[in-house]
Design a protein around this motif. Structure first.
Motif, PDB file in Angstrom:
ATOM      1  N   ALA A   1      -7.067   2.138  -1.624  1.00  0.00           N
ATOM      2  CA  ALA A   1      -5.616   2.070  -1.394  1.00  0.00           C
ATOM      3  C   ALA A   1      -5.325   1.844   0.083  1.00  0.00           C
ATOM      4  CB  ALA A   1      -4.942   3.357  -1.881  1.00  0.00           C
ATOM      5  N   LEU A   2      -6.059   2.547   0.971  1.00  0.00           N
ATOM      6  CA  LEU A   2      -5.848   2.365   2.402  1.00  0.00           C
ATOM      7  C   LEU A   2      -6.279   0.978   2.851  1.00  0.00           C
ATOM      8  CD1 LEU A   2      -5.029   3.425   5.140  1.00  0.00           C
ATOM      9  CD2 LEU A   2      -7.273   4.537   5.353  1.00  0.00           C
TER      10      LEU A   2
ATOM     11  N   GLN B   1      -0.132  -9.072  -3.487  1.00  0.00           N
ATOM     12  CA  GLN B   1      -1.112  -8.007  -3.295  1.00  0.00           C
ATOM     13  C   GLN B   1      -0.558  -6.630  -3.662  1.00  0.00           C
ATOM     14  OE1 GLN B   1      -4.070  -9.917  -2.847  1.00  0.00           O
ATOM     15  NE2 GLN B   1      -4.561  -8.205  -1.539  1.00  0.00           N
ATOM     16  N   THR B   2       0.709  -6.580  -4.115  1.00  0.00           N
ATOM     17  CA  THR B   2       1.371  -5.304  -4.354  1.00  0.00           C
ATOM     18  C   THR B   2       0.611  -4.453  -5.371  1.00  0.00           C
ATOM     19  OG1 THR B   2       3.539  -6.270  -3.882  1.00  0.00           O
ATOM     20  CG2 THR B   2       3.511  -4.207  -5.109  1.00  0.00           C
TER      21      THR B   2
ATOM     22  N   ARG C   1      -6.063  -1.724   1.102  1.00  0.00           N
ATOM     23  CA  ARG C   1      -4.967  -2.622   0.719  1.00  0.00           C
ATOM     24  C   ARG C   1      -3.798  -2.507   1.698  1.00  0.00           C
ATOM     25  NH1 ARG C   1      -4.788  -5.343  -4.048  1.00  0.00           N
ATOM     26  NH2 ARG C   1      -6.477  -4.950  -5.535  1.00  0.00           N
ATOM     27  N   ASP C   2      -3.485  -1.297   2.127  1.00  0.00           N
ATOM     28  CA  ASP C   2      -2.397  -1.107   3.094  1.00  0.00           C
ATOM     29  C   ASP C   2      -2.712  -1.821   4.404  1.00  0.00           C
ATOM     30  OD1 ASP C   2      -0.915   0.385   1.336  1.00  0.00           O
ATOM     31  OD2 ASP C   2      -1.561   2.332   2.112  1.00  0.00           O
ATOM     32  N   LEU C   3      -3.969  -1.693   4.875  1.00  0.00           N
ATOM     33  CA  LEU C   3      -4.368  -2.362   6.109  1.00  0.00           C
ATOM     34  C   LEU C   3      -4.314  -3.881   5.964  1.00  0.00           C
ATOM     35  CD1 LEU C   3      -7.416  -0.113   7.109  1.00  0.00           C
ATOM     36  CD2 LEU C   3      -5.210  -0.249   8.294  1.00  0.00           C
TER      37      LEU C   3
ATOM     38  N   PRO D   1       3.791   7.088  -6.466  1.00  0.00           N
ATOM     39  CA  PRO D   1       3.358   7.849  -5.280  1.00  0.00           C
ATOM     40  C   PRO D   1       2.860   9.237  -5.669  1.00  0.00           C
ATOM     41  CG  PRO D   1       5.491   6.787  -4.905  1.00  0.00           C
ATOM     42  CD  PRO D   1       5.172   6.624  -6.355  1.00  0.00           C
TER      43      PRO D   1
ATOM     44  N   ASN E   1      -2.394  -5.604   3.816  1.00  0.00           N
ATOM     45  CA  ASN E   1      -1.001  -6.017   3.744  1.00  0.00           C
ATOM     46  C   ASN E   1      -0.325  -5.976   5.107  1.00  0.00           C
ATOM     47  OD1 ASN E   1      -1.129  -6.480   1.009  1.00  0.00           O
ATOM     48  ND2 ASN E   1      -0.341  -4.474   0.425  1.00  0.00           N
ATOM     49  N   SER E   2      -0.663  -4.953   5.889  1.00  0.00           N
ATOM     50  CA  SER E   2      -0.109  -4.857   7.239  1.00  0.00           C
ATOM     51  C   SER E   2      -0.555  -6.036   8.087  1.00  0.00           C
ATOM     52  CB  SER E   2      -0.559  -3.540   7.882  1.00  0.00           C
ATOM     53  OG  SER E   2      -0.150  -3.470   9.225  1.00  0.00           O
ATOM     54  N   GLU E   3      -1.820  -6.394   7.968  1.00  0.00           N
ATOM     55  CA  GLU E   3      -2.347  -7.529   8.736  1.00  0.00           C
ATOM     56  C   GLU E   3      -1.705  -8.839   8.296  1.00  0.00           C
ATOM     57  OE1 GLU E   3      -4.449  -8.856  11.872  1.00  0.00           O
ATOM     58  OE2 GLU E   3      -4.416  -6.770  11.172  1.00  0.00           O
TER      59      GLU E   3
ATOM     60  N   VAL F   1       1.982 -10.863   0.641  1.00  0.00           N
ATOM     61  CA  VAL F   1       1.968  -9.414   0.432  1.00  0.00           C
ATOM     62  C   VAL F   1       2.434  -9.064  -0.973  1.00  0.00           C
ATOM     63  CG1 VAL F   1       2.964  -7.211   1.170  1.00  0.00           C
ATOM     64  CG2 VAL F   1       2.245  -8.901   2.876  1.00  0.00           C
TER      65      VAL F   1
END
Length: 601
Positions: free
Chosen positions: A141-142, A163-164, A144-146, A169, A148-150, A160
């Motif tokens: 999960a992290l 990639q959702t 994917r967050d990195l 939560p 998407n941020s990039e 993005v």
């Protein structure tokens, strides 16, 4: 604009500053100056840092900054050469796997359709961040967050969305898990599982099933998509129980077991209701025990509404039905099915029996009295099978508020109706693509219904009719005069639109009324601020008068019964004294009106 990471800058400068006796404010001042210059220009970050050193009179720090960069590069290369094991997981197999940059790039190409060159740059950038961190375990999960941020910061935000990650939560999941019994309408583990799954499916439906225009119309309260959280299910299905399940003697209990198994199998693919026919044919021989077993069996499913449509009033069956409901009365453990009882000339030949059914209606509110053959799927005398793929609700009040005048209302309603048809076609396309996969069990492995996606129906209902009439007719209600005429015209126009759109798109549309809709709550939430400025503060679902309209039972039956020729509906009656009073109303409704259904609430 060049990427800015102020925390990273501060870490760098704090390290460099440690070689000097500087005040504590210098690192923050330096970071502020660098960030400001980067925002004003589009030059390289390293070049900007060197320039700010000079401008702030700290040229002596430049050699140490170069040493810092060299040490950082050496550390990174060392980590790469030594192949420090950063573990990723837990995976779907409940284990951790070694970090592989190439797999990230491949996943970006495969899942997001991202060009290979961009995927490689993003993967390498994420790898640098991970290697420079102190973490030796990292979740998918992290990652994917990195990623998407990039993508977002490098100007590729378009990818993005693809990639959702859909899900719930952790905070919300904990709220569901640790809820007190009965809160959030969750009373057992099945409801908890259903709630969690529905949250994910709702996100998927908004992202993948329905077009952007339809989604926007739903979210803005122009239309309502029923059961949006179950895009893989049909809204409602008809089932005509075949002869192989007929119960002819008390020893045929295995037929009931097999029938319940088939019903359960079909129910998995339905979000709203299953309508069961032919349960009371002359060949069936239900005793009380068998009927009670059947009712309790289908009552275990708390998610669906079961409608059992009777085709005759037969003494032994009705007696057993009465006894069963009397036994179940007051037992909150069961969600009893709703029985539909036919009212015709033969019905009044045995008033004692009809009165007995009336007593069930008064005590359980689970009886519909219908006055015309009930088949919402087919207007002709064809087998009572079929399905409603989905159901939509048109917000009549919203259309009226937008149009502002009766003359402009028709175009607004036409555009809104077109949106519901577009939504139906979106859902039809989606389910058709599933017909060889997820839906195979429904279409091939059941013995109690026939489902044809191409011949499925679009249910369409309305909300806010009396409120729209009040707005357009200067506060008058729709029970008489101009308000009544406008109500009739709106329903006539909707029927005309339905016929035209059926022919244009080769689909089947039914204007219907049904229970357990979430449309009213949805519309009231979306338009809360608008309603607060109007004398109207709530919506009425279906072709019904608002709660504020004062009418006695017979006046209401006469008026609402006239609307049933335009939209299949029911008349809700409450505060009935006894079975005798109900019997009198049934006779009046049958003889004096064109009403479809009467039910006690």
């Amino acid at each position: 604009m060049t990427n800015i990471n102020s925390e990273d800058l501060k870490s760098i400068i704090c390290t460099v500053s440690s070689h000097f006796s500087e005040d504590d404010n210098f690192p923050q001042m330096f970071v502020d100056n660098v960030c400001k210059k980067l925002e004003e220009t589009d030059q390289d970050r390293e070049k900007t840092i060197l320039q700010v050193f000079q401008e702030m009179g700290r040229a002596e720090m430049i050699p140490f900054y170069h040493i810092y960069l060299k040490e950082k590069e050496n550390t990174y290369n060392s980590l790469k050469q030594e192949k420090i094991e950063i573990l990723v997981g837990p995976t779907s197999n409940d284990d951790y796997i070694p970090w592989e940059t190439q797999k990230i790039a491949q996943a970006l190409v495969r899942e997001g359709g991202i060009p290979k060159s961009i995927a490689q740059k993003v993967a390498l950038s994420v790898e640098q961040k991970v290697l420079h961190s102190d973490n030796r375990y990292i979740s998918t999960a992290l990652i994917r967050d990195l990623v998407n941020s990039e993508l977002f910061l490098s100007g590729h935000g378009y990818y993005v969305k693809k990639q959702t990650v859909l899900g719930i939560p952790k905070y919300n999941l904990n709220s569901l898990l640790y809820t007190r019994n009965g809160e959030n309408n969750i009373k057992n583990i099945q409801q908890l599982e259903s709630k969690i799954a529905s949250i994910t499916f709702r996100q998927y439906a908004l992202e993948e099933v329905f077009s952007k225009e339809v989604v926007q119309a739903h979210l803005s309260g122009i239309i309502h998509i029923e059961d949006l959280e179950w895009p893989v299910k049909y809204f409602s299905i008809n089932s005509d129980i075949p002869s192989q399940f007929q119960v002819k003697k008390s020893s045929d209990i295995e037929n009931i077991v097999e029938l319940l198994a088939n019903i359960q199998r079909v129910s998995q693919f339905i979000s709203h209701s299953l309508n069961i026919y032919s349960i009371d044919t002359e060949e069936m021989n239900w005793n009380k025990s068998m009927l009670k077993s059947f009712i309790s069996g289908i009552s275990q499913n708390s998610f669906l509404s079961y409608n059992i449509i009777l085709h005759r009033l037969e003494s032994s069956f009705t007696d057993n039905l009465y006894k069963c409901y009397k036994d179940f009365s007051g037992n909150g453990k069961y969600k009893l099915p709703r029985f539909w009882v036919p009212i015709n000339p033969e019905s009044f030949e045995n008033k004692k029996l009809l009165k007995k059914i009336g007593n069930i209606a008064l005590t359980t509110n689970n009886i519909n009295f219908y006055f015309k053959p009930q088949n919402l799927y087919d207007e002709e005398n064809k087998p009572r099978t079929g399905c409603a793929m989905n159901a939509f609700v048109i917000n009549i009040l919203r259309a009226a508020l937008t149009a502002k005048t009766k003359e402009s209302l028709w175009q607004e309603l036409k555009e809104t109706f077109n949106l519901t048809v577009k939504a139906h076609l979106d859902k039809k396309r989606f389910l058709f693509n599933l017909s060889d996969g997820t839906l195979t069990q429904l279409t091939q492995y059941n013995n109690i219904c026939q489902v044809d996606i191409n011949d499925s129906i679009c249910f369409l209902s309305i909300a806010g009719l009396p409120e729209a009439i009040s707005f357009l007719c200067d506060g008058n209600d729709m029970s008489a005069g101009e308000g009544w005429e406008l109500a009739i015209e709106i329903l006539e126009r909707l029927n005309e639109m339905a016929v035209n759109l059926e022919q244009r798109y080769d689909i089947r549309i039914r204007l219907v009324d049904y229970s357990n809709s979430k449309a009213v709550q949805h519309f009231e939430n979306v338009h809360k601020s608008i309603l607060s400025k109007l004398p109207i503060n709530k919506y009425t679902f279906g072709p019904h008068f608002s709660e504020n309209t004062e009418m006695n039972h017979r006046e209401k039956i006469l008026k609402e019964g006239q609307l049933h020729q335009y939209i299949k509906s029911y008349i809700n009656i409450k505060d009935i004294k006894d079975g005798k009073s109900l019997l009198s109303l049934l006779e009046f409704t049958y003889q004096e009106t064109d009403a479809n259904i009467l039910r006690v609430i």
